[in-house]
Scaffold this motif. Structure first.
Motif, short mmCIF file in Angstrom:
data_model
loop_
_atom_site.label_atom_id
_atom_site.label_comp_id
_atom_site.label_asym_id
_atom_site.label_seq_id
_atom_site.Cartn_x
_atom_site.Cartn_y
_atom_site.Cartn_z
N ALA A 3 20.46 0.80 6.51
CA ALA A 3 19.87 2.12 6.73
C ALA A 3 18.35 2.12 6.78
N GLY A 4 17.73 1.02 6.39
CA GLY A 4 16.27 0.98 6.35
C GLY A 4 15.67 1.06 7.74
N MET A 5 14.49 1.61 7.80
CA MET A 5 13.82 1.79 9.08
C MET A 5 13.05 0.54 9.52
N GLY A 6 12.81 -0.38 8.61
CA GLY A 6 12.16 -1.63 8.98
C GLY A 6 10.73 -1.47 9.45
N THR A 7 10.00 -0.52 8.89
CA THR A 7 8.64 -0.26 9.35
C THR A 7 7.71 -1.46 9.15
N ARG A 8 7.90 -2.23 8.08
CA ARG A 8 7.04 -3.40 7.85
C ARG A 8 7.23 -4.45 8.94
N LEU A 9 8.44 -4.52 9.51
CA LEU A 9 8.70 -5.48 10.58
C LEU A 9 7.94 -5.11 11.85
N GLY A 10 7.76 -3.81 12.08
CA GLY A 10 6.99 -3.35 13.23
C GLY A 10 7.69 -3.50 14.57
N ALA A 11 9.02 -3.54 14.57
CA ALA A 11 9.77 -3.71 15.82
C ALA A 11 10.00 -2.39 16.55
N GLY A 12 9.73 -1.27 15.90
CA GLY A 12 9.94 0.03 16.53
C GLY A 12 11.38 0.51 16.47
N ILE A 13 12.25 -0.27 15.85
CA ILE A 13 13.65 0.11 15.65
C ILE A 13 14.04 -0.31 14.24
N ILE A 43 31.70 -1.37 4.38
CA ILE A 43 31.05 -0.09 4.66
C ILE A 43 29.63 -0.41 5.09
N VAL A 44 29.30 -0.13 6.33
CA VAL A 44 27.95 -0.35 6.82
C VAL A 44 27.20 0.97 6.71
N VAL A 45 26.16 0.97 5.90
CA VAL A 45 25.35 2.17 5.71
C VAL A 45 24.25 2.14 6.77
N THR A 46 24.29 3.11 7.67
CA THR A 46 23.42 3.12 8.85
C THR A 46 22.22 4.06 8.66
N PRO A 47 21.22 3.91 9.51
CA PRO A 47 20.08 4.84 9.41
C PRO A 47 20.56 6.28 9.60
N PRO A 48 20.03 7.21 8.81
CA PRO A 48 20.43 8.60 8.97
C PRO A 48 20.03 9.11 10.36
N ASN A 49 20.86 9.95 10.93
CA ASN A 49 20.59 10.57 12.23
C ASN A 49 20.42 9.57 13.37
N ASP A 50 21.09 8.44 13.29
CA ASP A 50 21.01 7.42 14.35
C ASP A 50 22.40 6.80 14.48
N ASN A 51 23.09 7.09 15.57
CA ASN A 51 24.47 6.65 15.77
C ASN A 51 24.60 5.30 16.47
N ARG A 52 23.50 4.69 16.87
CA ARG A 52 23.58 3.45 17.65
C ARG A 52 24.29 2.33 16.89
N LEU A 53 23.97 2.16 15.63
CA LEU A 53 24.58 1.09 14.85
C LEU A 53 26.05 1.37 14.59
N ALA A 54 26.39 2.63 14.36
CA ALA A 54 27.79 3.00 14.16
C ALA A 54 28.62 2.65 15.39
N ALA A 55 28.07 2.89 16.56
CA ALA A 55 28.79 2.56 17.80
C ALA A 55 28.98 1.05 17.93
N THR A 56 27.98 0.29 17.54
CA THR A 56 28.06 -1.18 17.60
C THR A 56 29.14 -1.71 16.67
N MET A 57 29.31 -1.09 15.53
CA MET A 57 30.26 -1.57 14.52
C MET A 57 31.72 -1.32 14.91
N GLU A 58 31.97 -0.44 15.87
CA GLU A 58 33.35 -0.13 16.29
C GLU A 58 34.09 -1.37 16.77
N GLN A 59 33.38 -2.36 17.30
CA GLN A 59 34.02 -3.57 17.82
C GLN A 59 34.75 -4.38 16.74
#
Length: 183
Positions: A3-13, A43-59
Motif C-alpha cells: 500500500a505504500g506510495m514509494g515516494t522515496r523511490l521517486g518512480a512516480g508510482i 491478502i495483498v494490501v493495495t494503495p488506497p483509491n488505486d485499483n491497478r494492483l488489485a486487477a493485477t492480482m486477479e491472475q
C-alpha cells in the motif's frame, strides 16, 4: 503490504507496482509466497483509491485477495488483518518491496511459529555498518555524534514478520499498539 506510495523511490508510482524483469514487485513477492504450501491465503494490501494492483492480482486466483490499505502502515496492516480468515493460526506480514525474499524464509518463519517456542518471529540480519546516534548541537547548526552502539548488538529487521494470529489481532485491538515512548 503493497500500500505504500514509494515516494522515496521517486518512480512516480507505488513501489509495489514498479516493474523488474517484466513483473511488478508485488507479483514477484506473491509468486514467492505461493511457493510455500503451508500458506493458505494471501491478502495483498493495495494503495488506497488505486485499483491497478488489485486487477493485477486477479491472475493468481482465489488464494490471493486484495484490500485497500490505509493512510499509515498500521492502518494498512489492520486492513489486511481484518480481511484474513478468523481461522488463521499464524499470520505473516510481508513487504512487497522485499519482492525477492526466498520462499524458504517464509517457511522458516512459519516453522518457528509452529514450534510454539515464541509468538512472534522476525528475520533479522547482523548489522555490518557502523551506526551512530546524532543530535543537533546547541546552536542547532551541526549534528554531533553522541553514541556509536556496538554493532554486535544491532540487527536489521526484515520481513516476513510472523505472529500468532490472536496475538496480532489483540495488539491491533489494543490502544497501546505503536504508542510513542513519551505517550
Amino acid at each position: 503490504m503493497a500500500a505504500g506510495m514509494g515516494t522515496r523511490l521517486g518512480a512516480g508510482i507505488p513501489k509495489a507496482m514498479v516493474h523488474v524483469a517484466g513483473k511488478s514487485l508485488a507479483e514477484h513477492a506473491v509468486e514467492r509466497v505461493l511457493q510455500v504450501p503451508q500458506i493458505t491465503e494471501i491478502i495483498v494490501v493495495t494503495p488506497p483509491n488505486d485499483n491497478r494492483l488489485a486487477a493485477t492480482m486477479e491472475q493468481y486466483g482465489a488464494k490471493v485477495r486484495t484490500v485497500p490499505g490505509g493512510a499509515s502502515r498500521v492502518a494498512s496492516v489492520r486492513a489486511g488483518l481484518a480481511e484474513a480468515s478468523l481461522a488463521a493460526i499464524n499470520i505473516l506480514v510481508h513487504d512487497a518491496a522485499r519482492a525477492f525474499t526466498p520462499a524458504q524464509i517464509f517457511a522458516q518463519v512459519l516453522e518457528a511459529l509452529s514450534a510454539k517456542e515464541c509468538s512472534a518471529v522476525i528475520p533479522a540480519l547482523k548489522v555490518t555498518d557502523t551506526i551512530s546516534v546524532v543530535e543537533r548541537d546547541a546552536a542547532g547548526g551541526h549534528e554531533i555524534i553522541t553514541q556509536t552502539p556496538d554493532r554486535s548488538t544491532l540487527r536489521a529487521v526484515q520481513t516476513p514478520q510472523g505472529f500468532d494470529a490472536q496475538l496480532l489481532r489483540d495488539a491491533h485491538a489494543s490502544s497501546i499498539l505503536y504508542r510513542s515512548r513519551t505517550g
